[in-house]
Design a protein around this motif. Structure first.
Motif, short mmCIF file in Angstrom:
data_model
loop_
_atom_site.label_atom_id
_atom_site.label_comp_id
_atom_site.label_asym_id
_atom_site.label_seq_id
_atom_site.Cartn_x
_atom_site.Cartn_y
_atom_site.Cartn_z
N ILE A 65 0.87 -1.17 0.00
CA ILE A 65 0.00 0.00 0.00
C ILE A 65 0.91 1.23 0.00
O ILE A 65 1.86 1.30 0.78
N TRP A 66 0.61 2.16 -0.89
CA TRP A 66 1.37 3.40 -1.00
C TRP A 66 0.52 4.56 -0.54
O TRP A 66 -0.71 4.54 -0.68
N CYS A 67 1.16 5.59 -0.03
CA CYS A 67 0.46 6.82 0.31
C CYS A 67 1.44 7.99 0.20
O CYS A 67 2.64 7.78 0.03
N SER A 68 0.91 9.19 0.30
CA SER A 68 1.77 10.37 0.21
C SER A 68 1.15 11.53 0.99
O SER A 68 -0.02 11.48 1.37
N HIS A 69 1.96 12.55 1.21
CA HIS A 69 1.48 13.79 1.82
C HIS A 69 2.34 14.93 1.33
O HIS A 69 3.50 14.74 0.96
N TYR A 70 1.75 16.13 1.30
CA TYR A 70 2.54 17.32 1.01
C TYR A 70 3.50 17.53 2.16
O TYR A 70 3.14 17.34 3.33
N ALA A 71 4.71 17.91 1.86
CA ALA A 71 5.77 18.03 2.87
C ALA A 71 5.37 18.92 4.04
O ALA A 71 5.74 18.65 5.18
N GLU A 72 4.58 19.94 3.78
CA GLU A 72 4.20 20.86 4.85
C GLU A 72 3.09 20.32 5.76
O GLU A 72 2.80 20.90 6.80
N ASN A 73 2.49 19.20 5.40
CA ASN A 73 1.39 18.64 6.18
C ASN A 73 1.93 17.68 7.25
O ASN A 73 1.98 16.47 7.08
N ILE A 74 2.33 18.23 8.37
CA ILE A 74 2.95 17.47 9.45
C ILE A 74 1.98 16.48 10.08
O ILE A 74 2.37 15.36 10.44
N ALA A 75 0.71 16.84 10.21
CA ALA A 75 -0.27 15.93 10.82
C ALA A 75 -0.40 14.65 9.99
O ALA A 75 -0.45 13.55 10.54
N SER A 76 -0.45 14.79 8.67
CA SER A 76 -0.53 13.60 7.82
C SER A 76 0.73 12.75 7.96
O SER A 76 0.64 11.52 8.01
N VAL B 290 0.46 10.57 11.08
CA VAL B 290 -0.45 9.42 10.92
C VAL B 290 0.21 8.34 10.08
O VAL B 290 0.17 7.16 10.42
N ILE B 291 0.84 8.74 8.99
CA ILE B 291 1.50 7.78 8.09
C ILE B 291 2.61 7.03 8.83
O ILE B 291 2.70 5.80 8.75
N GLU B 292 3.45 7.73 9.55
CA GLU B 292 4.55 7.09 10.27
C GLU B 292 4.04 6.20 11.40
O GLU B 292 4.55 5.10 11.60
N LYS B 293 3.03 6.64 12.14
CA LYS B 293 2.44 5.82 13.21
C LYS B 293 1.85 4.53 12.66
O LYS B 293 1.79 3.53 13.36
N SER B 294 1.39 4.59 11.42
CA SER B 294 0.73 3.45 10.80
C SER B 294 1.72 2.43 10.24
O SER B 294 1.30 1.40 9.70
N GLY B 295 3.01 2.70 10.34
CA GLY B 295 4.02 1.72 9.95
C GLY B 295 4.58 1.87 8.55
O GLY B 295 5.37 1.05 8.11
N PHE B 296 4.18 2.91 7.83
CA PHE B 296 4.70 3.12 6.48
C PHE B 296 6.16 3.54 6.53
O PHE B 296 6.59 4.21 7.46
N TYR C 140 9.27 5.59 4.54
CA TYR C 140 9.55 6.65 3.55
C TYR C 140 10.24 6.04 2.34
O TYR C 140 11.15 5.22 2.48
N VAL C 141 9.81 6.45 1.15
CA VAL C 141 10.41 5.94 -0.09
C VAL C 141 11.14 7.04 -0.83
O VAL C 141 12.32 6.92 -1.12
N THR C 142 10.45 8.14 -1.16
CA THR C 142 11.06 9.21 -1.95
C THR C 142 10.20 10.46 -1.86
O THR C 142 9.12 10.43 -1.28
N ARG D 187 5.90 13.77 -0.31
CA ARG D 187 6.65 12.63 0.21
C ARG D 187 5.82 11.37 0.05
O ARG D 187 4.64 11.35 0.38
N PHE D 188 6.45 10.31 -0.46
CA PHE D 188 5.78 9.04 -0.73
C PHE D 188 6.27 7.96 0.23
O PHE D 188 7.47 7.90 0.54
N TYR D 189 5.35 7.11 0.66
CA TYR D 189 5.62 6.04 1.63
C TYR D 189 5.00 4.75 1.12
O TYR D 189 4.04 4.77 0.35
#
Length: 79
Positions: A26-37, A40-46, A48-50, A64-66
């Protein structure tokens, strides 16, 4: 905000993706300035890819993509 609701929603989406849909990643992403996202992404176990610039109707955003692999998810005691 800050009540953990999104983290619970993401956990259920991940479970659905891996268990019900049989996904391998499963892939996801967030705009770099969106710290809250990011939190959530890091807590969920994703992992960082690029990152790259993504352009939409509002301009260019550093994005940023995970990814989370099924085997990583299982290794975390989830399934």
């Amino acid at each position: 905000w800050g009540r953990g609701i999104m983290t619970e929603v993401v956990a259920e989406l991940i479970r659905f993706g891996f268990e019900d849909r049989g996904l391998e990643a499963i892939w996801c992403s967030h705009y770099a300035e969106n710290i809250a996202s990011r939190r959530v992404i890091e807590k969920s176990g994703f992992s960082y890819v690029t990152e790259e610039m993504v352009t939409d109707d509002n301009g260019a955003h550093l994005t940023r993509f995970y990814a989370l692999l099924r085997q990583q998810w299982r290794g975390g005691g989830h399934g």
